[in-house]
Scaffold this motif. Structure first.
Motif, mmCIF file in Angstrom:
data_model
loop_
_atom_site.group_PDB
_atom_site.id
_atom_site.type_symbol
_atom_site.label_atom_id
_atom_site.label_comp_id
_atom_site.label_asym_id
_atom_site.label_seq_id
_atom_site.Cartn_x
_atom_site.Cartn_y
_atom_site.Cartn_z
ATOM 1 N N GLN A 398 125.450 33.491 105.918
ATOM 2 C CA GLN A 398 124.838 34.757 105.489
ATOM 3 C C GLN A 398 123.326 34.541 105.340
ATOM 4 O O GLN A 398 122.779 34.573 104.224
ATOM 5 C CB GLN A 398 125.448 35.237 104.168
ATOM 6 C CG GLN A 398 126.896 35.657 104.258
ATOM 7 C CD GLN A 398 127.079 36.982 104.978
ATOM 8 O OE1 GLN A 398 126.115 37.618 105.394
ATOM 9 N NE2 GLN A 398 128.324 37.409 105.141
ATOM 10 N N PRO A 399 122.629 34.340 106.455
ATOM 11 C CA PRO A 399 121.212 33.954 106.372
ATOM 12 C C PRO A 399 120.308 34.982 105.706
ATOM 13 O O PRO A 399 119.437 34.623 104.913
ATOM 14 C CB PRO A 399 120.824 33.723 107.835
ATOM 15 C CG PRO A 399 121.843 34.475 108.644
ATOM 16 C CD PRO A 399 123.107 34.396 107.845
ATOM 17 N N GLU A 400 120.511 36.258 106.011
ATOM 18 C CA GLU A 400 119.638 37.294 105.442
ATOM 19 C C GLU A 400 119.854 37.410 103.934
ATOM 20 O O GLU A 400 118.898 37.499 103.157
ATOM 21 C CB GLU A 400 119.900 38.632 106.129
ATOM 22 C CG GLU A 400 118.955 39.732 105.677
ATOM 23 C CD GLU A 400 119.135 41.028 106.462
ATOM 24 O OE1 GLU A 400 118.379 41.987 106.166
ATOM 25 O OE2 GLU A 400 120.021 41.087 107.337
ATOM 26 N N ILE A 401 121.120 37.390 103.525
ATOM 27 C CA ILE A 401 121.439 37.493 102.101
ATOM 28 C C ILE A 401 120.926 36.257 101.359
ATOM 29 O O ILE A 401 120.381 36.356 100.249
ATOM 30 C CB ILE A 401 122.958 37.655 101.917
ATOM 31 C CG1 ILE A 401 123.397 39.034 102.430
ATOM 32 C CG2 ILE A 401 123.360 37.456 100.456
ATOM 33 C CD1 ILE A 401 124.892 39.211 102.543
ATOM 34 N N ALA A 402 121.076 35.094 101.972
ATOM 35 C CA ALA A 402 120.614 33.858 101.338
ATOM 36 C C ALA A 402 119.097 33.867 101.149
ATOM 37 O O ALA A 402 118.583 33.408 100.118
ATOM 38 C CB ALA A 402 121.038 32.642 102.161
ATOM 39 N N LEU A 403 118.379 34.381 102.137
ATOM 40 C CA LEU A 403 116.923 34.452 102.016
ATOM 41 C C LEU A 403 116.518 35.396 100.886
ATOM 42 O O LEU A 403 115.628 35.079 100.082
ATOM 43 C CB LEU A 403 116.294 34.904 103.338
ATOM 44 C CG LEU A 403 114.777 35.115 103.309
ATOM 45 C CD1 LEU A 403 114.051 33.835 102.929
ATOM 46 C CD2 LEU A 403 114.279 35.638 104.653
ATOM 47 N N GLU A 404 117.155 36.560 100.807
ATOM 48 C CA GLU A 404 116.856 37.496 99.728
ATOM 49 C C GLU A 404 117.169 36.866 98.369
ATOM 50 O O GLU A 404 116.431 37.054 97.400
ATOM 51 C CB GLU A 404 117.653 38.782 99.915
ATOM 52 C CG GLU A 404 117.202 39.604 101.116
ATOM 53 C CD GLU A 404 118.020 40.868 101.312
ATOM 54 O OE1 GLU A 404 118.939 41.092 100.494
ATOM 55 O OE2 GLU A 404 117.752 41.615 102.257
ATOM 56 N N MET A 405 118.259 36.098 98.318
ATOM 57 C CA MET A 405 118.656 35.434 97.068
ATOM 58 C C MET A 405 117.594 34.445 96.613
ATOM 59 O O MET A 405 117.160 34.468 95.455
ATOM 60 C CB MET A 405 119.992 34.715 97.282
ATOM 61 C CG MET A 405 120.447 33.873 96.099
ATOM 62 S SD MET A 405 121.862 32.816 96.530
ATOM 63 C CE MET A 405 121.038 31.604 97.605
ATOM 64 N N ILE A 406 117.141 33.567 97.520
ATOM 65 C CA ILE A 406 116.186 32.533 97.115
ATOM 66 C C ILE A 406 114.814 33.139 96.820
ATOM 67 O O ILE A 406 114.129 32.720 95.887
ATOM 68 C CB ILE A 406 116.104 31.403 98.173
ATOM 69 C CG1 ILE A 406 115.485 30.135 97.547
ATOM 70 C CG2 ILE A 406 115.324 31.831 99.394
ATOM 71 C CD1 ILE A 406 116.320 29.493 96.479
ATOM 72 N N ASN A 407 114.405 34.149 97.594
ATOM 73 C CA ASN A 407 113.123 34.791 97.313
ATOM 74 C C ASN A 407 113.124 35.496 95.963
ATOM 75 O O ASN A 407 112.137 35.463 95.216
ATOM 76 C CB ASN A 407 112.754 35.768 98.421
ATOM 77 C CG ASN A 407 112.215 35.081 99.661
ATOM 78 O OD1 ASN A 407 111.834 33.904 99.618
ATOM 79 N ND2 ASN A 407 112.162 35.792 100.774
ATOM 80 N N SER A 408 114.245 36.136 95.645
ATOM 81 C CA SER A 408 114.367 36.792 94.350
ATOM 82 C C SER A 408 114.291 35.762 93.223
ATOM 83 O O SER A 408 113.647 35.990 92.193
ATOM 84 C CB SER A 408 115.691 37.551 94.283
ATOM 85 O OG SER A 408 115.893 38.111 93.009
ATOM 86 N N PHE A 409 114.932 34.613 93.421
ATOM 87 C CA PHE A 409 114.908 33.551 92.426
ATOM 88 C C PHE A 409 113.497 33.016 92.228
ATOM 89 O O PHE A 409 113.036 32.845 91.094
ATOM 90 C CB PHE A 409 115.856 32.432 92.870
ATOM 91 C CG PHE A 409 115.840 31.228 91.988
ATOM 92 C CD1 PHE A 409 116.343 31.293 90.696
ATOM 93 C CD2 PHE A 409 115.357 30.005 92.450
ATOM 94 C CE1 PHE A 409 116.339 30.158 89.880
ATOM 95 C CE2 PHE A 409 115.343 28.884 91.642
ATOM 96 C CZ PHE A 409 115.848 28.960 90.353
ATOM 97 N N LEU A 410 112.782 32.768 93.331
ATOM 98 C CA LEU A 410 111.439 32.225 93.235
ATOM 99 C C LEU A 410 110.453 33.216 92.598
ATOM 100 O O LEU A 410 109.511 32.820 91.921
ATOM 101 C CB LEU A 410 110.930 31.843 94.631
ATOM 102 C CG LEU A 410 111.675 30.731 95.369
ATOM 103 C CD1 LEU A 410 111.088 30.531 96.758
ATOM 104 C CD2 LEU A 410 111.639 29.431 94.595
ATOM 105 N N GLN A 411 110.724 34.497 92.815
ATOM 106 C CA GLN A 411 109.796 35.524 92.331
ATOM 107 C C GLN A 411 110.265 36.202 91.043
ATOM 108 O O GLN A 411 109.763 37.259 90.679
ATOM 109 C CB GLN A 411 109.603 36.587 93.427
ATOM 110 C CG GLN A 411 108.982 36.024 94.707
ATOM 111 C CD GLN A 411 109.178 36.953 95.896
ATOM 112 O OE1 GLN A 411 109.353 38.137 95.734
ATOM 113 N NE2 GLN A 411 109.142 36.385 97.087
ATOM 114 N N ASN A 412 111.242 35.551 90.362
ATOM 115 C CA ASN A 412 111.794 36.121 89.115
ATOM 116 C C ASN A 412 112.415 37.498 89.347
ATOM 117 O O ASN A 412 112.206 38.391 88.527
ATOM 118 C CB ASN A 412 110.714 36.213 88.042
ATOM 119 C CG ASN A 412 110.188 34.853 87.633
ATOM 120 O OD1 ASN A 412 110.964 33.965 87.314
ATOM 121 N ND2 ASN A 412 108.879 34.666 87.681
#
Length: 412
Positions: A398-412
């Motif tokens: 799930q590459p797109e979902i995983a990217l959104e997940m990590i970006n959300s984590f990094l950006q609070n």
């Protein structure tokens, strides 16, 4: 004059590269010695967004003994490898908003070299080697001093990451602005994760009720042996036997129960493509790895840490959570090997200052538009996510979902 030469040599070491082979991504690669005889290989990709201000994100694969370049090329790096060993752009690379660092560790893994007697045998040795790597890395790349720094990884990195993180916290190095960790499908606490093999297999129709009762008896003994710290051979027998009964009588892919298993590692065709690419003489010249042989997973590194496989990293995680660092634990719902049931259970039983609140918290749905893509629960600085239709390698499935997940984590 001698001082000038040293300065020039230092500068030349960290000059970035761009090359059509790597699709003109800006990257740095090299080796850092952690002992007189051993080193760790790294490759760093600049952020595609704001490299001068975006955080530094480290990625580690598990195994133990599996190269982090597997994550680079199969999961969350800037490229995917074509059948003709050329590269294709990955639009969902985790360097979209972060400077992304991959390290082959422990020593002897991937391109990294282990001198005689230097193979690590404990997480204490892992964390010391890696902390030595980090201090030299920040000296070599001073642009990251004080920059937000995160550690991510998967599988047996559920042991590596907590150990390394606790070491960083204890050192209080002002150069390292440590902010958080993300562990995907982690191997964290075998006491809870071993019996989850039976429960997950039964709930997903991989075994019947009679088989479930049979393996559950063995897993109950397995738990007792882990709890009392029995010798490795006893734990191995009573924990591995029911696992083998489940897996040996089935043909499912332990890393994604909905996908076929190709080869002994289930993704041998993809691993071979990476090996073929990294064996290209022009690629070796660009990476400076001409004298090295890359392997996806290294047996002697695994064997050296094998007896630590029943260790829990939850004591390290308690310290990390209580320190206030952000912690993201995520699981693909289709992974058997480090399944979400086991992770749910150790999280519920993890003793930390917000445990009561976490246990009381109910799951909420993860949405992408009108689509439900998973579920999560979050309390204070801890977040747990289960991603649907993904296996052990969430960024691959799930590459797109995983990217959104990590970006959300990094950006609070």
């Amino acid at each position: 004059m001698k001082g000038l030469i040293i300065i020039l040599l230092a500068v030349s070491i960290v000059v970035s590269d761009q090359n059509p082979i790597f699709l003109n991504e800006t990257y740095y690669s090299g080796f850092i010695n952690v002992t007189q005889k051993s080193d760790l290989f790294y490759i760093l990709f600049e952020s595609r967004s704001k490299p001068s201000t975006d955080p530094l994100l480290l990625w580690l694969n598990g195994g133990p003994g599996c190269s982090s370049l597997l994550g680079l090329f199969e999961e969350n790096g800037p490229f995917k490898i074509n059948n003709d060993t050329t590269l294709n752009n990955n639009p969902f690379s985790w360097n979209s908003k972060a400077n992304l660092l991959y390290v082959d560790q422990p020593v002897g893994t991937g391109f990294s070299h282990a001198g005689p007697g230097d193979l690590v045998k404990s997480e204490e040795e892992v964390r010391q080697d890696f902390y030595d790597f980090l201090t030299q890395f920040f000296d070599k790349f001073p642009q990251f001093i004080g920059r937000e720094f995160y550690i991510s990884g998967e599988s047996y990195a559920g042991q590596y990451i907590p150990a390394i993180s606790r070491k960083i916290l204890s050192e209080k190095n002002p150069k390292i602005n440590f902010k958080g960790i993300a562990i995907g499908n982690g191997w964290v606490d075998p006491y809870y994760q071993q019996p989850a093999y039976g429960q997950y297999a039964y709930e997903n129709g991989l075994i019947n009720q009679t088989e479930y009762k049979s393996v559950s008896n063995y897993f109950s003994i397995c738990q007792v042996l882990i709890k009392v710290g029995s010798p490795y051979f006893l734990k191995s027998h009573f924990c591995d036997l029911p696992y083998e009964k489940i897996v040996g009588n089935n043909t499912f892919n332990v890393y994604n129960i909905k996908q076929p298993c190709i080869g002994s590692g289930c993704y041998d065709d993809q691993d071979q493509k990476i090996e073929n690419f990294l064996n290209r003489t022009d690629v070796q010249s660009l990476l400076g790895t001409q004298s090295r042989v890359w392997n996806a997973c290294v047996n002697n590194v695994y064997a050296s840490l094998q007896k630590r496989g029943f260790r829990s990293s939850t004591q390290d995680l308690q310290v990390i959570l209580n320190s206030g660092l952000k912690v993201l634990i995520y699981n693909g719902s289709l992974d058997y090997q480090c399944n979400y049931i086991g992770n749910e259970q150790w999280l519920e039983n993890l003793s930390w200052k917000h445990q009561t609140e976490y246990v009381k918290q109910q799951y909420s749905s993860l949405q992408k538009g009108d689509q439900t893509i998973g579920r999560e629960k979050s309390v204070a600085n801890l977040q747990f996510q289960i991603i649907f239709e993904a296996g052990h390698m969430v960024p691959m499935d799930q590459p797109e979902i995983a990217l959104e997940m990590i970006n959300s984590f990094l950006q609070n």
